[in-house]
Design an enzyme around this catalytic site. Sequence first.
Site, PDB file in Angstrom:
ATOM      1  N   CYS A  77     -13.982   0.283   7.340  1.00  0.00           N
ATOM      2  CA  CYS A  77     -12.912  -0.425   6.612  1.00  0.00           C
ATOM      3  C   CYS A  77     -12.815   0.084   5.180  1.00  0.00           C
ATOM      4  O   CYS A  77     -13.830   0.388   4.540  1.00  0.00           O
ATOM      5  CB  CYS A  77     -13.188  -1.921   6.585  1.00  0.00           C
ATOM      6  N   SER A  78     -11.598   0.170   4.661  1.00  0.00           N
ATOM      7  CA  SER A  78     -11.397   0.634   3.293  1.00  0.00           C
ATOM      8  C   SER A  78     -11.933  -0.397   2.303  1.00  0.00           C
ATOM      9  O   SER A  78     -11.787  -1.595   2.506  1.00  0.00           O
ATOM     10  CB  SER A  78      -9.918   0.901   3.027  1.00  0.00           C
ATOM     11  N   CYS A 135       0.812  -1.224   0.000  1.00  0.00           N
ATOM     12  CA  CYS A 135       0.000   0.000   0.000  1.00  0.00           C
ATOM     13  C   CYS A 135       0.843   1.271   0.000  1.00  0.00           C
ATOM     14  O   CYS A 135       0.310   2.362  -0.249  1.00  0.00           O
ATOM     15  CB  CYS A 135      -0.923   0.006   1.208  1.00  0.00           C
ATOM     16  N   HIS A 160      -9.280   2.925  -1.844  1.00  0.00           N
ATOM     17  CA  HIS A 160      -7.914   2.451  -1.614  1.00  0.00           C
ATOM     18  C   HIS A 160      -7.439   1.505  -2.717  1.00  0.00           C
ATOM     19  O   HIS A 160      -7.224   0.319  -2.476  1.00  0.00           O
ATOM     20  CB  HIS A 160      -7.857   1.761  -0.250  1.00  0.00           C
TER      21      HIS A 160
END
Length: 418
Positions: free
Chosen positions: A235-236, A91, A360
């Site tokens: 949560c992404s 990430c 994301h």
Amino acid sequence: MTDAYIIAAAATRFGRQSDVSEKQLARQVYLDVLADAGWVTGDDIDIAYFGNCGMWVVGQGSVRGQVCFTALVADGLFPERVPMVNVEGACATASMALHMAARDVLSGQSRVALAVGVEKTFYPDRPELTARLYDGGIDRFDPHEWQDYYKAAGTAAGKPFEPGPGRTIFMDTYAMQACYHMKRYGTTQAQIAAAAAKNHAHSVHNAKAQYRKAMSVEEVLADKPISYPLTRSMCSPIGDGAAAAIVCTKDVLDGLPAEVRDRAVRIAAFQLSGGKYRTLDEDGLSRIAGDRAYARAGITPGHIDVAEVHDATAFCELYQAEMLRFCGEGEGGPFVESGAASVGGTLPINTSGGLVSKGHPVGATGLSMIYELVSQLRGETEEGRRVPGAEWALAENGGGVMGFDEAACAVTILHRDR
């Protein structure tokens, strides 16, 4: 050594875009970042860094950036014979690409460098590909090491390590960290929900965010459970997107038109740190990268006017606020709950909506943070999430998992005089 300046930044809309390819995302964000610089072609670019994590799951590895830019070269939009370096760091990939571009410029090796992050994580007909992509973010050679670590940590946190269907293992690790924080400091689930609700509210004003629906704390708490204390809206999500930035030297900047010079943002500091299997009460790696970045920039946390942090879950924002010294350790919950991290508060965090609402796409996330902060420092974000008069901005972007640390962390500090 010279200063490094961001003269252009861009990002695509983030979201589930099954009909858009990696090549199309790369083209779109590249043309957008050229346009932001006032350029039609990238003839002045000396080197490019291309960030991506997942193209290998659909069969394209090794030369991802070169493949995505082949048509751009053929069309005369990207210069021939310019090197393209592929970057991968989970990430934190896009932040690493930016840091490499800045290093090139600071070293004098290049005068103009491009950083790009492109990612697709949504495969509606083959969800196993999404799982394969995320599987690379943790040690697959010796899984017993993290399994033993998490089992022991679960006992200390009061939440057993119990991976389940419908979520990545990372959500379980974040949930365990949240439970430990709740046990140690008295942090509440409602305070974690407050971070998520704040970011969903910010994203309503971000036309490029994956989700644009405001949610109350009560709605966040009532959402589908993922892994206690986390609900779905904490949560992404998975999604697709791209982001980019162009970095140049001071002498190049001085030769550009006034309208470009006036919008330039200086990279005041950038630092990376590496993860380890730390003890539960030990500071995380973002504390190390953050402290080094503050020292490099010659500022303190009190100088920061706006920040984007890696909230893969809403709990992460509370934790990173502590690690980056925006508040005291154990005070992340009250800090966010008080409104301090909201637009209009003392230090707005994740004005883009953060990962939980902006989205994301793994290899693009770090540069999307930079795009948001550059826009804030220029005063160009949409009304409703703008931070007036911001001069100093910080981005924190973590990647991969090593115990309760990320495997890597990137902190970038940006500055624009007003």
